[in-house]
Design an enzyme around this catalytic site. Structure first.
Site, mmCIF file in Angstrom:
data_model
loop_
_atom_site.group_PDB
_atom_site.id
_atom_site.type_symbol
_atom_site.label_atom_id
_atom_site.label_comp_id
_atom_site.label_asym_id
_atom_site.label_seq_id
_atom_site.Cartn_x
_atom_site.Cartn_y
_atom_site.Cartn_z
ATOM 1 C CB CYS A 3 -1.512 -2.174 5.375
ATOM 2 S SG CYS A 3 -3.306 -2.246 5.159
ATOM 3 C CB THR A 4 3.475 -3.393 7.227
ATOM 4 O OG1 THR A 4 3.008 -3.081 8.544
ATOM 5 C CG2 THR A 4 4.951 -3.074 7.135
#
Length: 486
Positions: A3-4
């Site tokens: 994820c970011t």
């Protein structure tokens, strides 16, 4: 799960709101957005993946969640805002190193074998939002509750977790199976965190003392010393060097994302390209947080989380191949299930303090829709998602737009940009209208009406864009032919 994460302090945002945002990048996980109403009486929670059973106390609050439609691996609630106006996103899968994991092993499920009984594992991304968000009234309380759970049950993975309320943003990272540290994000910064142990500075004295802006496991200093974990020199304390990783894979998968976001936030105060550059896409020392060159709005957070290195030679959609096209992992990746921005607005009544901005599928092609979270239920366009592909909900319609536009990017990108701007513009107008009406009348039940209006607008815009993108893609099919082509 890769994820970011982006975190925005109140003095770094255009309207003094706090924001926590994350792309939930599973493997094309089918997601929906729902409201979880608290169950009456005490109950228990059991993890599907780790089999751990945890008692739940009374006093749970209503909150939103973005669970997986297929329950085979558990709920995976991902993100939400509760009725006290506290946001949470969990989790960002982060990196560690063998020294840490040998000293404090992950708490993994040990299955029954012969006469040996099963030993449950700890908690993880499947569980964390459900175990924490319904029970906290501040961002700091989120850290404290999750810390107690980690110390009691442990975790089977390395994770980063964010919390926000109207005043504070907190970021928490797990260390091995049972250790952890957390830091209050300074008000004037924006944090960028791409699947790595992020914090690059930490006041251990404060964490083990007054705990004003830093918190951690009570034995963390001894844990570091006894296991020879400190790689720092000259009295520095960089948690990323101690607990994180610096691998070749990081330089392809993780650090380039931080570089792209830092470049966007500080184009003038740092040198990102050319001679005397401070940071390259493969630099290990890209800061965890930046004071942005200008204040940041929701649109900026969306842009960063849609990133595919546009404006650089690494953009996979470049018409010419520079030899570096598509070299690095994009932020707006194809397999994202859901992306949310939990925005907590100052000075608003508690009932409507939170706005949750939501989009599904690849953020590079998706529109971000604002939603009032403190309602009994959400419109079917968000909540009634099936495993079968359908244009009747926001998730699948967004996925279809992305898949079609990706294959004919030059022809479709203008339609995508118009679509994103239309949903954002009309969404803001509707929120402004209903903020005013609810402030004037004190009738916060109007939030449900606003959500229906927002989803009706989003559906109209999404259906229209899907038709336009389908037409453009159809025009460029390889089997196209006309009589005049003879």
């Amino acid at each position: 799960m890769s994820c970011t994460t982006v975190l925005v302090g109140k003095a770094a945002s255009n309207d003094r709101s706090t924001m926590i945002a994350r792309t939930d990048d599973g493997h094309f996980d089918v997601k929906k957005m729902i409201v979880l109403e608290p169950k009456k009486g005490k109950t228990t929670y059991k993890s599907v993946l780790s089999h751990v059973t945890i008692p739940l106390e009374e006093g749970a609050m209503r909150c939103t969640a973005c669970p997986s439609v297929d329950p085979k691996n558990g709920v995976w609630a991902a993100t939400g805002i509760n009725e006290a106006g506290v946001g949470m996103t969990a989790t960002e899968t982060i990196t560690s190193n063998p020294r840490v994991l040998a000293a404090d092993p992950l708490v993994v499920l040990q299955k029954a074998e012969g006469r040996k009984k099963e030993i449950p594992g700890g908690i993880g991304e499947e569980d964390i939002v459900l175990l924490v968000l319904p029970y906290i009234r501040t961002a700091r309380e989120g850290v404290e509750r999750l810390a107690a759970l980690l110390e009691q049950y442990g975790t089977y993975e390395s994770n980063g977790i964010a919390f926000n309320d109207e005043n504070e943003v907190w970021w928490m990272e797990t260390i091995g199976g049972r250790h952890w540290m957390a830091r209050r994000v300074p008000d004037d910064v924006v944090v960028v965190n791409p699947n790595q142990f992020g914090m690059d500075a930490f006041d251990l004295d404060d964490a083990l003392g007054a705990g004003k802006a830093h918190l951690c496991s009570k034995d963390l200093r001894d844990f570091i010393t006894e296991n020879d974990l400190d790689l720092n020199r000259n009295g520095a304390f960089n948690p990323r060097d101690i607990f994180g990783s610096h691998t070749d894979m990081d330089h392809i998968y993780n650090t380039p994302r931080a570089w792209f976001m830092g470049r966007y936030l500080t184009p003038y105060s740092h040198r990102w390209e050319g001679e005397n550059t401070e940071f390259t896409p493969e630099s290990d020392n890209i800061p965890w947080s930046f004071v942005p060159d200008r204040k940041v709005a929701v649109e900026d957070v969306k842009y960063m989380l849609s990133g595919h290195y546009q404006g650089t030679e690494f953009d996979p959609y470049l018409g010419r191949d520079t030899g570096k096209r598509g070299k690095y992992r994009s932020i707006g990746i194809n397999r994202t299930g859901v992306t949310s921005i939990c925005q907590i607005r100052p000075g608003m009544p508690e009932a409507i303090r939170g706005i949750e901005w939501i989009c599904f599928g690849s953020t590079a092609f998706a529109a971000m829709l604002p939603v009032y979270p403190n309602v009994p239920k959400l419109p079917k366009y968000l909540s009634n998602v099936t495993l079968d592909v359908s244009t009747e909900n926001y998730y699948w319609a967004s996925r279809l737009i992305g898949a079609l536009a990706d294959h004919d990017y030059p022809s479709c990108i203008q339609q995508i940009e118009r679509y994103e701007n239309a949903v954002m513009t009309q969404g803001r107008r509707i929120v402004r209208e209903y903020d005013r009406r609810m402030a004037e009348t004190g009738d916060f039940s109007l939030a449900a009406e606003a959500n229906e209006k927002l989803c009706k607008m989003a559906r109209e815009q999404t259906t229209d864009t899907l038709g336009k993108v389908l037409y453009e893609s159809s025009m460029h099919m390889k089997n196209g032919f006309n009589r005049a082509d003879n």
